[in-house]
Design an enzyme around this catalytic site. Structure first.
Site, PDB file in Angstrom:
ATOM      1  N   HIS A  54     -25.020  36.949 -12.306  1.00 19.64           N
ATOM      2  CA  HIS A  54     -25.796  35.852 -11.749  1.00 19.64           C
ATOM      3  C   HIS A  54     -25.876  34.719 -12.757  1.00 19.64           C
ATOM      4  CE1 HIS A  54     -28.063  38.350  -8.462  1.00 19.64           C
ATOM      5  NE2 HIS A  54     -26.752  38.414  -8.365  1.00 19.64           N
ATOM      6  N   GLU A  56     -28.337  33.291 -14.331  1.00 19.59           N
ATOM      7  CA  GLU A  56     -29.175  33.518 -15.511  1.00 19.59           C
ATOM      8  C   GLU A  56     -28.448  34.366 -16.550  1.00 19.59           C
ATOM      9  OE1 GLU A  56     -32.032  33.783 -11.909  1.00 19.59           O
ATOM     10  OE2 GLU A  56     -29.888  34.035 -12.338  1.00 19.59           O
ATOM     11  N   CYS A  82     -33.917  37.064  -9.509  1.00 18.18           N
ATOM     12  CA  CYS A  82     -34.074  38.267  -8.692  1.00 18.18           C
ATOM     13  C   CYS A  82     -34.852  39.333  -9.451  1.00 18.18           C
ATOM     14  CB  CYS A  82     -32.712  38.797  -8.248  1.00 18.18           C
ATOM     15  SG  CYS A  82     -31.627  39.288  -9.596  1.00 18.18           S
ATOM     16  N   CYS A  91     -32.420  39.742 -12.761  1.00 22.12           N
ATOM     17  CA  CYS A  91     -32.380  38.625 -13.705  1.00 22.12           C
ATOM     18  C   CYS A  91     -33.748  38.397 -14.358  1.00 22.12           C
ATOM     19  CB  CYS A  91     -31.926  37.351 -12.994  1.00 22.12           C
ATOM     20  SG  CYS A  91     -30.200  37.424 -12.466  1.00 22.12           S
ATOM     21  N   ALA A 169     -10.320  13.539  22.858  1.00 21.87           N
ATOM     22  CA  ALA A 169      -8.929  13.810  23.222  1.00 21.87           C
ATOM     23  C   ALA A 169      -8.582  12.996  24.455  1.00 21.87           C
ATOM     24  CB  ALA A 169      -8.719  15.297  23.508  1.00 21.87           C
ATOM     25  N   THR A 203      -9.665  25.713  22.876  1.00 18.32           N
ATOM     26  CA  THR A 203      -9.040  25.040  21.734  1.00 18.32           C
ATOM     27  C   THR A 203      -7.830  25.830  21.251  1.00 18.32           C
ATOM     28  OG1 THR A 203     -11.138  24.048  21.071  1.00 18.32           O
ATOM     29  CG2 THR A 203      -9.434  24.207  19.380  1.00 18.32           C
ATOM     30  N   ARG A 214      -6.698  24.186   3.938  1.00 18.53           N
ATOM     31  CA  ARG A 214      -5.408  23.858   3.343  1.00 18.53           C
ATOM     32  C   ARG A 214      -5.437  22.592   2.492  1.00 18.53           C
ATOM     33  NH1 ARG A 214      -4.812  24.953   8.588  1.00 18.53           N
ATOM     34  NH2 ARG A 214      -4.412  22.783   9.180  1.00 18.53           N
ATOM     35  N   SER A 229     -14.162  35.014  26.083  1.00 17.75           N
ATOM     36  CA  SER A 229     -14.868  35.953  26.967  1.00 17.75           C
ATOM     37  C   SER A 229     -13.957  37.003  27.583  1.00 17.75           C
ATOM     38  CB  SER A 229     -15.584  35.178  28.083  1.00 17.75           C
ATOM     39  OG  SER A 229     -16.617  34.395  27.559  1.00 17.75           O
ATOM     40  N   LEU A 302     -17.454  24.178  25.096  1.00 15.36           N
ATOM     41  CA  LEU A 302     -18.129  25.055  24.148  1.00 15.36           C
ATOM     42  C   LEU A 302     -19.139  24.267  23.318  1.00 15.36           C
ATOM     43  CD1 LEU A 302     -18.639  27.741  22.865  1.00 15.36           C
ATOM     44  CD2 LEU A 302     -16.608  27.436  21.434  1.00 15.36           C
TER      45      LEU A 302
END
Length: 365
Positions: A54, A56, A82, A91, A169, A203, A214, A229, A302
């Site tokens: 972590h 710390e 934590c 920590c 679109a 899509t 990328r 679905s 969607l």
């Protein structure tokens, strides 16, 4: 609580360090830490990846060679240390053992396993504890982690690339490319920080996207989630390449399921009463899998369903200086309003130029 100018400067540095884990810490939060003694930074660290030390621990280790190490130092950390054993030791115990005298924390950990216990343990050891410095900035950096810990579901950003007249679109489905290369590169940075990228079967069929990062350097690829679905994803779809794909379905089909699993996809059945995927339950499922942030890149229908089901937390809209006309497809297939009182109100939190385009971030009011 009053904080000095130096406190602000050191915490700002800790937040800068936390940013270095923007693409890599999932499912853990992004955390930075600075160790200061006599006004000088003697150690810095940040959480790089789940399973690694972590912030710390990294900062304390970096103080080796700084005289009496961290004894008597002040520690600035962006998230409460934590107090439990996970993949790494607590920590809070490490700070106590190091002999630090003051710990300044940006925000309390929303994780129920910590949730104030780390601060209490430090205070019980006689350490001066201060909480709340640059709290808003720390929460923004870990907005998905906070969402998962408090709501059981990730923070969902809905990304849209649109023309100036709000079209995504042409009517024939052509959408590449509405925005320019700078905007597309910027969108890949948002993909990279996300734990999952979500899209719909429409899509997949229209654009055959890979949904991978990328355009920016990253040490990991997000989980790709397809809402499908009836399991209509073609087995040769680009999104299936390389695995790490979750398909959310509502109607099982043994033959289609087998073909998709053979390509490395995992299928989860989450039907609602209408025979479609239960979107809210899908987010809960992603939360159970440790997903903090989701970037949705979907189509008009969607997008509308995600909004209507209350799943959208933030809109990420790239707007290009072009006009596509009334016949083109819109951003959201929302029902007609007859009264402006029914309009969805948004808070614009950012608007900036990205190349020739604009990026707008907005949250539902």
């Amino acid at each position: 609580m009053n904080f000095s100018a130096a406190d602000h400067a050191f915490m700002a540095r800790a937040l800068q360090l936390a940013q270095r884990g923007l693409y890599s810490t999932t499912p853990n939060p992004r955390v930075g830490c600075v160790v200061v003694r006599d006004g000088w930074v003697i150690g810095e660290g940040w959480h790089e990846q789940a399973g690694l030390p972590h912030a710390e621990a990294g900062a304390l280790a970096a103080t080796v060679g700084a005289g009496d190490t961290a004894k008597g130092a002040t520690v600035y950390v962006t998230l409460e240390p934590c107090s439990h054993f996970g993949r790494t030791p607590p920590c809070a115990d490490a700070l106590i053992e190091a002999g630090v005298t003051r710990v300044v924390v940006a925000m309390q950990d929303p994780n129920p396993l910590v949730a104030g216990q780390g601060l209490a343990r430090l205070a019980a050891a006689g350490i001066d504890v201060a909480n709340g410095l640059l709290d808003a900035e720390a929460r923004e950096l870990n907005i998905g982690f906070v969402s998962r810990m408090t709501r059981g579901r990730p923070w969902l950003r809905l990304k849209v690339a649109a023309s100036l007249d709000g079209k995504t679109a042409l009517n024939n489905g052509v959408s590449q490319w509405i925005t320019g290369p700078d905007a597309r590169r910027d969108a890949h940075a948002w993909r990279a920080r996300s734990c999952a990228v979500l899209t719909g079967i429409g899509t997949v069929k229209d654009d055959n996207p890979r949904l991978t990062v990328r355009e920016v350097e990253t040490t990991r690829q997000p989980l790709r989630v397809v809402i499908d679905s009836r399991l209509e994803t073609p087995p040769d779809a680009a999104v299936l390449e390389g695995g790490n794909v979750l398909i959310a379905a509502a109607v099982d089909d043994a033959i289609r399921s087998a073909a998709l699993r053979e390509r490395g996809a995992e299928i989860v059945m989450l039907p609602n009463a209408e025979g479609k995927v239960d979107l809210a339950e899908l987010l809960q499922e992603l939360g159970r899998r440790g997903i903090n942030e989701v970037l949705a890149e979907a189509g008009t229908r969607l997008n509308a369903s995600l909004l209507a089901s209350g799943c959208v937390d933030e809109l990420l809209i790239y707007q290009a200086p072009i006009l596509l006309g009334d016949a083109a497809r819109g951003m959201f297939g929302l029902a007609e309003l007859t009264d402006l009182a029914g309009a969805r109100r948004l808070n614009i939190i950012e608007r900036r130029a990205v190349g020739a385009d604009f990026r707008i971030r907005a949250r539902l009011a």
